[in-house]
Structure formats: structure tokens, C-alpha cells
Design an enzyme around this catalytic site. Structure first.
Site, PDB file in Angstrom:
ATOM      1  N   TYR A 232     144.265  -2.519  19.545  1.00 25.54           N
ATOM      2  CA  TYR A 232     143.796  -1.154  19.692  1.00 25.54           C
ATOM      3  C   TYR A 232     144.138  -0.716  21.012  1.00 25.54           C
ATOM      4  O   TYR A 232     144.416   0.490  21.184  1.00 25.54           O
ATOM      5  CB  TYR A 232     142.348  -1.421  19.163  1.00 25.54           C
ATOM      6  CG  TYR A 232     141.225  -0.330  19.700  1.00 25.54           C
ATOM      7  CD1 TYR A 232     141.231   0.744  18.798  1.00 25.54           C
ATOM      8  CD2 TYR A 232     140.791  -0.147  20.957  1.00 25.54           C
ATOM      9  CE1 TYR A 232     140.322   1.803  18.901  1.00 25.54           C
ATOM     10  CE2 TYR A 232     139.789   0.805  21.158  1.00 25.54           C
ATOM     11  CZ  TYR A 232     139.572   1.836  20.336  1.00 25.54           C
ATOM     12  OH  TYR A 232     138.676   2.875  20.300  1.00 25.54           O
TER      13      TYR A 232
ATOM     14  N   SER B 254     140.916   5.564  24.879  1.00 26.71           N
ATOM     15  CA  SER B 254     139.544   4.624  25.205  1.00 26.71           C
ATOM     16  C   SER B 254     139.467   4.063  26.492  1.00 26.71           C
ATOM     17  O   SER B 254     140.814   3.634  27.213  1.00 26.71           O
ATOM     18  CB  SER B 254     139.578   3.585  23.934  1.00 26.71           C
ATOM     19  OG  SER B 254     138.583   2.316  24.390  1.00 26.71           O
TER      20      SER B 254
END
Ligand code: NAD
Ligand code: 4PL
Length: 248
Positions: free
Chosen positions: A154, A141
Site C-alpha cells: 500500500y 496517504s
């Protein structure tokens, strides 16, 4: 481009919805036999049926080594083994720093990072046993570059995937297996639409060089390239796919 993955078996984790489903659709359109894997059994079956082209569903939690072993045994029985692994499954949380406790941290690292390891361990063993010039493609990401708030665990897991990809590329190059990662920016997936991340499109659009709302297909098209023979001379790399939100 149609048919460039004919004869290949591609496993996509987290493919019941969102980006994973779009990747599964694209690889099937490229001619691959696609394994639509997800912890959500109903969603995986529905996605595989919608995709057609011989796609089939397997239910597995990527953080459960026994479920993952059973999945690879089933793939071996059905197709002879996996050529292309797309590590896509993850939990996409929205949790402010003051609410990041040890349970949350452990859960996110366990699924998003350790789950990626568990599946990659089994996949690369299966690729080598069958002498396949395999591909490992992992969805990280752009939050790793941006340090996006409300996602500390995350972001750490995604950074772990990028580091893991580099080490994996070094160790597997001798077998003709490549490992690359891809860092999407904010994408209007099923999960994001139902979460507070859906409020961030205006802010992200302001930062993007190319304007618009990121769609799962924007990511699936780059995964198709990384899975194809055109990407044979790339390994250990991270491709940023975010309309130019971050430049590095
Ligand atoms: P999503 O929430 O829409 O879909 C994720 C899928 O993964 C779901 O079907 C879910 O059931 C499955 N899943 C969750 N935990 C699992 C587990 N333990 N085992 C197996 N399957 C599991 O998510 P998305 O937005 O499509 O994200 C897909 C990937 O893209 C993820 O790796 C995510 O981190 C990454 N990503 C998303 C965005 C975004 O803005 N949507 C941006 C960058 C990266
Ligand atoms: C820019 O990976 O990359 C929100 C949610 N915003 O999951 C992401 C950005 C999210 C992202 C992500």
C-alpha cells in the site's frame, strides 16, 4: 463557499462509503453534479440517493479497463463529460511483512496504483476532448512519509501515486489541467473502523500537533479547495492533511 463548483461534473471513485462518500457530499454541496462510483453497487446507489443534488451512481471496478470505459461513456451521455476527477478508491490492507506475498503485492498495486492510472487515462482524454480546464485530485496517504507498518504494498502504491501526479502535472499543464495529490493521516472511515487500523488512533494522536480523531470531512474540505478555482495556480503538489503528524 456554496456554489463554487456549479456547472461542473465531478467523478469520485470509491464513493460508496468513508472518505470518498464525504468528498462526494462536499462537492455536491459546492454545486457539482457528482458521479458516485464504486465496485459496491448497492453502496454507491445508497450514497448517491442520500447525497441528492443530482448525484448519480455508476458501478465500476477501477482496475477493469472495460468497466472504466463504459463508465466514462455513461458520464459523457449524462453530463457532457467530467471536469473533476477524485481518485479515492483503494484497498486499505493490514498485512504484516511476513504475510506480504506476490499475490497480495500484485493485487494492491493493480487496484491502488494501476486502477488510478486506468481512470486517469480515460478522464484526461475526456477532459481534453471537451476542452475542459480539468482537475485530477488523487488521495495518497501520509504512510508514504511515515513508512507505516503492515502496509508495505500500500505504501509503495501511494508513493507511486505521488510520483505519477508530478509527471501528470508536467504533461497536462499545457491543456490547463492540473494534477495534485493529498496525503491524509489516519481517518475514522467506515473501512478503518472495521479493521485493525482502528487500534492505532491513540498512537497517531500522540504524534499529531493538533489532537483528535481524523474524520472524512477533514479530507473532503481540502479536496473541495483543490477542486475550486482558488487552487488554479497549484499543480504537481502533494498536500499533507494529518493534523501535523508528519512535517516535511
Ligand atoms: P474505505 O475502505 O472505507 O472505502 C474505500 C471504498 O473504495 C469502498 O467503498 C470500496 O468498495 C471502494 N473500492 C475498493 N476497491 C475498489 C475498486 N477496485 N474499484 C472501485 N472501488 C473500490 O476506505 P477509506 O478509509 O475511506 O479510504 C479512502 C481513500 O483514502 C483511499 O485511497 C485510502 O487509501 C485513503 N486513505 C485513507 C486513510 C484512512 O485512515 N482511512 C488514510 C490515508 C489515506
Ligand atoms: C497513519 O492510509 O495514514 C493507518 C491506514 N495509519 O491507511 C492509511 C495511518 C492507515 C494512515 C493510514
Amino acid at each position: 463557499m456554496g456554489g463554487r463548483l456549479t456547472g461542473k461534473t465531478a467523478l469520485v471513485t470509491g464513493a460508496a462509503q468513508g472518505i470518498g462518500k464525504a468528498i462526494a457530499e462536499r462537492l455536491a454541496a459546492d454545486g457539482a453534479t457528482v458521479v458516485v462510483s464504486d465496485i459496491n453497487a448497492e453502496g454507491a446507489s445508497a450514497a448517491a440517493a442520500a447525497i441528492g443534488h443530482g448525484a448519480f451512481a455508476i458501478t465500476a471496478d477501477i482496475s477493469d479497463p472495460e468497466a472504466v470505459a463504459a463508465m466514462f461513456a455513461a458520464i459523457h451521455g449524462k453530463t457532457g463529460g467530467v471536469d473533476i476527477l477524485v481518485n479515492n478508491a483503494s484497498i486499505v490492507p493490514f498485512v504484516a511483512w511476513d504475510d506480504v506475498d506476490l499475490d497480495h503485492w500484485r493485487k494492491i498495486i493493480d487496484v491502488n496504483l494501476t486502477g488510478t492510472f486506468i481512470v486517469t487515462r480515460a478522464a484526461t482524454d475526456q477532459m481534453r476532448a471537451a476542452n475542459k480546464a480539468g482537475r485530477v485530485i488523487s488521495i495518497a496517504s501520509n504512510t508514504f512519509f511515515a513508512g507505516t507498518p503492515n502496509m508495505a504494498a500500500y505504501v509503495a502504491a501511494k508513493g507511486g501515486i505521488i510520483g505519477f501526479t508530478r509527471a501528470l502535472a508536467t504533461e497536462l499543464g499545457q491543456y490547463g489541467i492540473t494534477a495534485n495529490a493529498l496525503t491524509p493521516g489516519l481517518i475514522e472511515s467506515d473501512g478503518v473502523k472495521d479493521s485493525p487500523h482502528n487500534e492505532a488512533f491513540g498512537f497517531v494522536d500522540m504524534l499529531q500537533a493538533v489532537k483528535g480523531k481524523g474524520q472524512p470531512e477533514h479530507i473532503a474540505d481540502v479536496v473541495s479547495f483543490l477542486a475550486s478555482d482558488d487552487a488554479r495556480w497549484m499543480t504537481g503538489q502533494t498536500l499533507n492533511v494529518d493534523a501535523g503528524m508528519v512535517r516535511y
